[in-house]
Design an enzyme around this catalytic site. Sequence first.
Site, PDB file in Angstrom:
ATOM      1  N   HIS A 174      55.044  17.088  28.589  1.00  0.00           N
ATOM      2  CA  HIS A 174      54.960  15.697  29.066  1.00  0.00           C
ATOM      3  C   HIS A 174      55.476  15.526  30.489  1.00  0.00           C
ATOM      4  O   HIS A 174      55.338  14.458  31.078  1.00  0.00           O
ATOM      5  CB  HIS A 174      55.774  14.762  28.161  1.00  0.00           C
ATOM      6  N   ASP A 200      50.056  20.433  20.372  1.00  0.00           N
ATOM      7  CA  ASP A 200      51.117  19.470  20.070  1.00  0.00           C
ATOM      8  C   ASP A 200      50.436  18.147  19.696  1.00  0.00           C
ATOM      9  O   ASP A 200      49.401  17.794  20.262  1.00  0.00           O
ATOM     10  CB  ASP A 200      52.005  19.281  21.306  1.00  0.00           C
ATOM     11  N   HIS A 242      51.123  15.231  20.346  1.00  0.00           N
ATOM     12  CA  HIS A 242      51.113  14.250  21.432  1.00  0.00           C
ATOM     13  C   HIS A 242      50.296  14.793  22.611  1.00  0.00           C
ATOM     14  O   HIS A 242      50.155  16.009  22.760  1.00  0.00           O
ATOM     15  CB  HIS A 242      52.563  13.941  21.851  1.00  0.00           C
ATOM     16  N   ASP A 251      54.304  19.398  15.671  1.00  0.00           N
ATOM     17  CA  ASP A 251      54.565  18.048  15.160  1.00  0.00           C
ATOM     18  C   ASP A 251      53.339  17.373  14.551  1.00  0.00           C
ATOM     19  O   ASP A 251      53.393  16.195  14.215  1.00  0.00           O
ATOM     20  CB  ASP A 251      55.187  17.153  16.248  1.00  0.00           C
TER      21      ASP A 251
END
Length: 373
Positions: A144, A181, A183, A269
């Site tokens: 991120h 991931d 996200h 995740d």
Amino acid sequence: MSATTAFYFDERCLWHSTGLHALVVPVGGWVQPPAGAGHAESPETKRRIKTLMDVSGLSSQVDVRSAAAVSEEELLRVHPAGYLRQFRLLSEAGGGDLGQLAPFGRGSYEIARLSAGLVAAAIESVLTGSHRNAYALSRPPGHHCLPDLPMGFCMLANIPIAIEAAIARHGLERVAVIDWDVHHGNGTQAIYYERPDVLTISLHQDRCFPPGYGGLADRGSGRGTGYNYNIPLQPGGGDDAYRYAFERIVLPVLDRYRPQLIVVASGLDANAVDPLARMQLHSESYRWMTQALMQSAATHCDGRLVAAHEGGYAEAAVPFCGHAIVEALAERSMGVEDPFLDLFRAQQPGEEFQRFQRGLIDAMAEDFRIDTR
Ligand code: ZN
């Protein structure tokens, strides 16, 4: 030893502190200090991967190593000097947060450099041929982080720092980053948005994080046009959604691109009980995705595949997902039974949802002009 898989790990990465939070919100006001792990991004999920590997014997089947922290020169290829200075000074002063949901404690600057160093060394291992593939249990994560703005528990852009070091040393022309991931890999996307030499593909839960973002229309710009793919998946999507997205989009795009190296942003995740997302993967999903990319890497780049750890916050489930990935990379089976597997398989979405999600993936593939393999 002659293991073909390197596993990069350093206990110091687990000593990075995210401070006193309940899940992701700071303690105080109406938020009671938690009794347990506190912040979602705790060391436990990562430690338990390594511990399970030790107990199963998998650690002795791979080459467990640490690495040096990345150098100032390597950092500066991705991050501006001003941001690095701010991060270092606040880290020395006891910690804080320089961005959005990216808290850190005393000494985290050095630990973040080490985390990126594990990824850089993992890539170096496969490029020099000392190992066929590698997993870096990096922490803090990186995908991120923007060049000058830390986000979502990420202070340094681990994978881009490592890729830039590899490009400088080995002159690579085509690197593919697959981000599974749950996200969106917004930092990696931003850094490579205008470049064709690093292809980025992110599979993620639609509109999860960054909040409200899916990214379907973001395809890169300038010379990077057509080298950035986002595959937003509906919440509740499970094993079938990811497999179908791989078969319909990820693997054909890799065939078209012919990467010289494949790097995975390996967040775990998307597991079925993660506190920060709502997807339904299990350990066999991660094993399958790893094997699919190993096959692609074998076709295109002598098997050169590096996975760098990102998110994954369910302490109980994450270790089995991570263990399955490393088993796949090392082509070993240690006989570990994932106690969640039957339950998570029974909870996969029904046929109606799967048809709906497959339809959305088909539409994306058509829009990306991907022919069936
Ligand atoms: Zn994540």
